[in-house]
Design a protein around this motif. Sequence first.
Motif, PDB file in Angstrom:
ATOM      1  N   ASN A   1       0.794  -1.675  -0.056  1.00  0.00           N
ATOM      2  CA  ASN A   1       0.279   0.048  -0.050  1.00  0.00           C
ATOM      3  C   ASN A   1       0.430   1.472  -0.203  1.00  0.00           C
ATOM      4  OD1 ASN A   1       0.846   0.133   2.214  1.00  0.00           O
ATOM      5  ND2 ASN A   1      -0.874  -0.193   3.047  1.00  0.00           N
ATOM      6  N   TYR A   2       2.487   0.909  -0.450  1.00  0.00           N
ATOM      7  CA  TYR A   2       2.986   2.061   0.142  1.00  0.00           C
ATOM      8  C   TYR A   2       2.538   3.451  -1.425  1.00  0.00           C
ATOM      9  CZ  TYR A   2       5.981   2.087   4.253  1.00  0.00           C
ATOM     10  OH  TYR A   2       6.873   1.912   5.357  1.00  0.00           O
ATOM     11  N   SER A   3       3.154   4.320  -1.621  1.00  0.00           N
ATOM     12  CA  SER A   3       2.929   5.366  -3.081  1.00  0.00           C
ATOM     13  C   SER A   3       4.423   5.200  -4.041  1.00  0.00           C
ATOM     14  CB  SER A   3       2.738   6.143  -2.920  1.00  0.00           C
ATOM     15  OG  SER A   3       4.307   7.085  -2.026  1.00  0.00           O
ATOM     16  N   VAL A   4       4.765   4.773  -5.318  1.00  0.00           N
ATOM     17  CA  VAL A   4       5.613   5.274  -5.568  1.00  0.00           C
ATOM     18  C   VAL A   4       6.709   5.377  -5.433  1.00  0.00           C
ATOM     19  CG1 VAL A   4       6.888   5.815  -7.713  1.00  0.00           C
ATOM     20  CG2 VAL A   4       4.661   4.666  -7.271  1.00  0.00           C
ATOM     21  N   GLN A   5       6.537   7.459  -4.336  1.00  0.00           N
ATOM     22  CA  GLN A   5       8.320   7.809  -4.050  1.00  0.00           C
ATOM     23  C   GLN A   5       7.911   6.795  -2.757  1.00  0.00           C
ATOM     24  OE1 GLN A   5       6.331  11.775  -3.974  1.00  0.00           O
ATOM     25  NE2 GLN A   5       4.370  11.347  -2.494  1.00  0.00           N
ATOM     26  N   GLU A   6       7.466   6.527  -2.191  1.00  0.00           N
ATOM     27  CA  GLU A   6       7.531   5.737  -0.611  1.00  0.00           C
ATOM     28  C   GLU A   6       8.619   4.746  -1.110  1.00  0.00           C
ATOM     29  OE1 GLU A   6       4.132   7.059   2.519  1.00  0.00           O
ATOM     30  OE2 GLU A   6       3.959   5.393   0.612  1.00  0.00           O
ATOM     31  N   VAL A   7       7.489   3.535  -2.110  1.00  0.00           N
ATOM     32  CA  VAL A   7       9.643   2.628  -2.407  1.00  0.00           C
ATOM     33  C   VAL A   7      10.501   3.598  -2.536  1.00  0.00           C
ATOM     34  CG1 VAL A   7       9.705   1.197  -3.498  1.00  0.00           C
ATOM     35  CG2 VAL A   7       7.059   1.902  -3.027  1.00  0.00           C
ATOM     36  N   LEU A   8      10.519   4.497  -3.452  1.00  0.00           N
ATOM     37  CA  LEU A   8      11.784   4.861  -3.663  1.00  0.00           C
ATOM     38  C   LEU A   8      12.994   5.520  -2.395  1.00  0.00           C
ATOM     39  CD1 LEU A   8      10.756   7.236  -7.015  1.00  0.00           C
ATOM     40  CD2 LEU A   8      12.982   5.225  -7.129  1.00  0.00           C
ATOM     41  N   ALA A   9      12.225   5.778  -1.404  1.00  0.00           N
ATOM     42  CA  ALA A   9      13.020   6.134  -0.611  1.00  0.00           C
ATOM     43  C   ALA A   9      13.368   4.657   0.402  1.00  0.00           C
ATOM     44  CB  ALA A   9      11.892   6.592   0.524  1.00  0.00           C
ATOM     45  N   VAL A  10      12.741   3.983   0.309  1.00  0.00           N
ATOM     46  CA  VAL A  10      13.392   2.528   1.146  1.00  0.00           C
ATOM     47  C   VAL A  10      14.085   1.964   0.144  1.00  0.00           C
ATOM     48  CG1 VAL A  10      12.476   0.266   0.907  1.00  0.00           C
ATOM     49  CG2 VAL A  10      10.935   1.768   1.524  1.00  0.00           C
ATOM     50  N   LEU A  11      13.739   2.170  -1.405  1.00  0.00           N
ATOM     51  CA  LEU A  11      15.127   1.517  -2.108  1.00  0.00           C
ATOM     52  C   LEU A  11      16.399   2.599  -1.470  1.00  0.00           C
ATOM     53  CD1 LEU A  11      14.294   1.255  -6.151  1.00  0.00           C
ATOM     54  CD2 LEU A  11      15.090  -0.182  -3.859  1.00  0.00           C
ATOM     55  N   ARG A  12      16.459   3.863  -1.957  1.00  0.00           N
ATOM     56  CA  ARG A  12      17.305   4.802  -1.239  1.00  0.00           C
ATOM     57  C   ARG A  12      18.075   4.075   0.307  1.00  0.00           C
ATOM     58  NH1 ARG A  12      14.893   8.515  -4.112  1.00  0.00           N
ATOM     59  NH2 ARG A  12      15.603   9.326  -5.690  1.00  0.00           N
ATOM     60  N   ARG A  13      17.679   4.023   1.196  1.00  0.00           N
ATOM     61  CA  ARG A  13      17.665   3.333   2.745  1.00  0.00           C
ATOM     62  C   ARG A  13      18.294   1.816   2.695  1.00  0.00           C
ATOM     63  NH1 ARG A  13      13.241   5.224   4.607  1.00  0.00           N
ATOM     64  NH2 ARG A  13      12.679   2.790   4.835  1.00  0.00           N
ATOM     65  N   HIS A  14      17.672   1.036   1.564  1.00  0.00           N
ATOM     66  CA  HIS A  14      18.283  -0.155   2.104  1.00  0.00           C
ATOM     67  C   HIS A  14      19.467  -0.359   0.654  1.00  0.00           C
ATOM     68  CE1 HIS A  14      15.556  -1.006   4.797  1.00  0.00           C
ATOM     69  NE2 HIS A  14      15.023  -0.859   4.632  1.00  0.00           N
ATOM     70  N   SER A  15      19.742   0.100  -0.541  1.00  0.00           N
ATOM     71  CA  SER A  15      20.347   0.036  -1.346  1.00  0.00           C
ATOM     72  C   SER A  15      21.870  -0.262  -1.031  1.00  0.00           C
ATOM     73  CB  SER A  15      20.687   1.458  -2.331  1.00  0.00           C
ATOM     74  OG  SER A  15      21.859   1.918  -2.697  1.00  0.00           O
ATOM     75  N   ALA A  16      22.005  -0.278  -0.553  1.00  0.00           N
ATOM     76  CA  ALA A  16      23.066  -0.692   0.352  1.00  0.00           C
ATOM     77  C   ALA A  16      23.611  -1.921   1.006  1.00  0.00           C
ATOM     78  CB  ALA A  16      23.974   0.161   1.468  1.00  0.00           C
ATOM     79  N   GLN A  17      22.651  -2.824   1.379  1.00  0.00           N
ATOM     80  CA  GLN A  17      22.756  -3.742   1.632  1.00  0.00           C
ATOM     81  C   GLN A  17      22.334  -4.901   0.966  1.00  0.00           C
ATOM     82  OE1 GLN A  17      19.969  -3.014   5.223  1.00  0.00           O
ATOM     83  NE2 GLN A  17      22.162  -1.136   4.969  1.00  0.00           N
TER      84      GLN A  17
END
Lengths: 451, 451
Positions: free
Chosen positions: B148-164
């Motif tokens: 139920n996230y929005s596209v921009q919320e997903v992008l924010a998650v991506l940026r946060r978890h991109s390292a691991q």
Amino acid sequence: MTAQDMTPQQQLQQAMQANDSEAIRACVTHLHPADLAEACRDETPYAALALLSFLSAAARAATFTELPADRQRRLSELMTEEELGDLLESLAPDARADLFKRVETGRRDGLLRYLPPEEQDQLKRLVSYPEGTAGALMSPQTVTVPANYSVQEVLAVLRRHSAQAETIYQIYAVDEADRLVGTLSLRKLILARPSAPVADYLTREVLTVEVTTPQESVAEMIARYDLLAIPVVEPDGRLVGIVTYDDAMDVAEEEATEDIHRQMSIGRLEGSVSTAHPFELYRKRVGWLVLLVFANVFTGAGIAHFEATIEAYIALVFFLPLLVDSSGNAGAQAATLMVRGMATGDVHRRDWARLLGREIAVAASLGLTMAACIWAIGTLRAGSEIATVVAISMVLVVLVGSVIGMLLPLLLDRLGLDPATASAPLVTSIADIVGVVLYFALATAVLGLPA
Amino acid sequence: MTAQDMTPQQQLQQAMQANDSEAIRACVTHLHPADLAEACRDETPYAALALLSFLSAAARAATFTELPADRQRRLSELMTEEELGDLLESLAPDARADLFKRVETGRRDGLLRYLPPEEQDQLKRLVSYPEGTAGALMSPQTVTVPANYSVQEVLAVLRRHSAQAETIYQIYAVDEADRLVGTLSLRKLILARPSAPVADYLTREVLTVEVTTPQESVAEMIARYDLLAIPVVEPDGRLVGIVTYDDAMDVAEEEATEDIHRQMSIGRLEGSVSTAHPFELYRKRVGWLVLLVFANVFTGAGIAHFEATIEAYIALVFFLPLLVDSSGNAGAQAATLMVRGMATGDVHRRDWARLLGREIAVAASLGLTMAACIWAIGTLRAGSEIATVVAISMVLVVLVGSVIGMLLPLLLDRLGLDPATASAPLVTSIADIVGVVLYFALATAVLGLPA
């Protein structure tokens, strides 16, 4: 079996048998191109063409791309120029070049007219790369950006080209002469500051291959370094395409099949084993088999030399197939371990001395184990004197066969030949000659000849 | 050879031989973990440990991950608990679980203490999946987002978890119970409207595998459908990890090696052929070889039955190895084509009748060609009568060997056994018994016995 129990593939098969257009149309929308291609491969060419006609242009192109080379050729022969031209137009550039090479030369000029001029030029360039090279394998559809763009300009390019590009997860930055400057992953790009120059984020030590690099080396590099794609450059450094991991996986499967076949002296088959023509199979298998008939002349001559011994001790013959098989099997095992180890980069030629020492230890143990078994059987069947000769011969032939099997691939490699030429049949034949002579010479020495 | 001419790998080797810490440190920064791993594999375990000590924690973890299983085990034995604990901590979860399984059970509890509690739980869960399953192969580090996230919320998650995360190019949307709802590629995501719900863009028909799915099936699916990654779910639908294309490539290489070895009756080797212990190699090769010694008892008995014929016509023995080899080689070729074809999904059991017909045509042609060669040679060596017997026998044994080689894999598959059990040595042994009896029976019938 009710319709619910069937896989989508089985439902499609049933619909095709019933000639039920409605049902076929319903099935194909749920199937992946790889599954549709399997259906096309298993049906007659005419049924495959009928099936393709139910697909959208995009799905037809994707399905056709998944077909083996020989099936693509056969279907293209049955298509009208218009059908083939439309198909060609909707294929991705790399698949289009592959198909174009499979069409009879007489039809090619007519087909070119179905493409816009710039794509005609691209196609002519792609088909000029020899089969089996990076150039023939690559996709020219990369995302390239000038190295002086900003991050947000690059993102705009990405959004614009996302539909056609083979992958947008690797972005290639080039200079004015289209030479590769560096790469950037989309992963890094979405974390980058939008106004910064993309040059700040580039990886500049980039692994590349040339258009002439053999496809197996390309696949190996992608697998070894876990790459998503590798850029392909002309000798002058111009970026002309990329090879992606999925193409590398196909090449690796093809190469593994070729290696396995070569181990049995089977020539390279183009296309599917299942649909290969009998004459094609004959041609790929006959070469070494016939050569080995001639090699066996020496084995026969070796045996003839010991005619008197055989006449005196017929029971020696009972064990001849066993000894011939055992040395061949042990030798083929040793050769297979070496050839595959060299193919995967696990075994190096410089280690030959260590490997030889180990092979001798292993083969001696194998030979002794097998000798113990045959000594027990042989004593019952032919008396302990002959059994002893057979047992000692067993150790020797297994040892000799294994060492030949182990050294031959290394020797071939040293001579600049393909180590896989040391196939099971070749190793077997060489091991035979040595083994047979050893056996009968030992028998003559131990048993003596009747006066 | 000057330093400029040497590859970075050769420079490293030289620096290690010279024990030049400065030079080693300079070399290792330019080398990819895959290249460092190759250096570690080729050196003694002590030199490999010394080399690893020059690397940063991240590079050491990446290099260690690339090492074959047996080398990982050996190095871990030589490490102190602290060295091993630090290494374990810096490994990715899937590589960590692999290493943990290779450590002696007595050391495991001590090592666990180097990990934070939640990672201890994750590790225990990962090691519980049996070797060779999707669960043991997968990485638990996926990017999962609530559906139920929005596209921009997903992008924010991506940026946060991109390292691991193992990959950020596939995003997995889950419901409240962590069940997979759908996937979205980063490609589609960057084209999506930022304020829109991500649910609007999800692909809902997602291919998944279960934790218990065999790794070769996982690799096949990734290759067949050209996937970047495939999600792994528990039987209740919970998403627990992904298997990425690079792991699939490693599995495919491993499986191809296993197939090639099995074709020569060599058991599954864990780790590298190059570094395998002699006893390990003995054990993997001896099984079938000994079994075939016993199988050959029948061949010996078959020959013994024709003792009188052999005594009368010793020249028949000259051609025995040739006939034995020819039927074995032709049979092994036929078996190899079938086994590999079945492994790649190219050959189906239901096609057996068509394939049998084709094999008979191919084998008859091969047999006739080989018979023609041996007839010419045989006439010179042993007279035309015996040569004729040998030539007719050749056609028969090649035909019989090929048909056995072709049908045996299908039969084994029908019985629920691995078709690759129809290895070259097995086919050869079976073809021998039939071939030898055919040959001497024909000789007895044609040549007759002296009164």
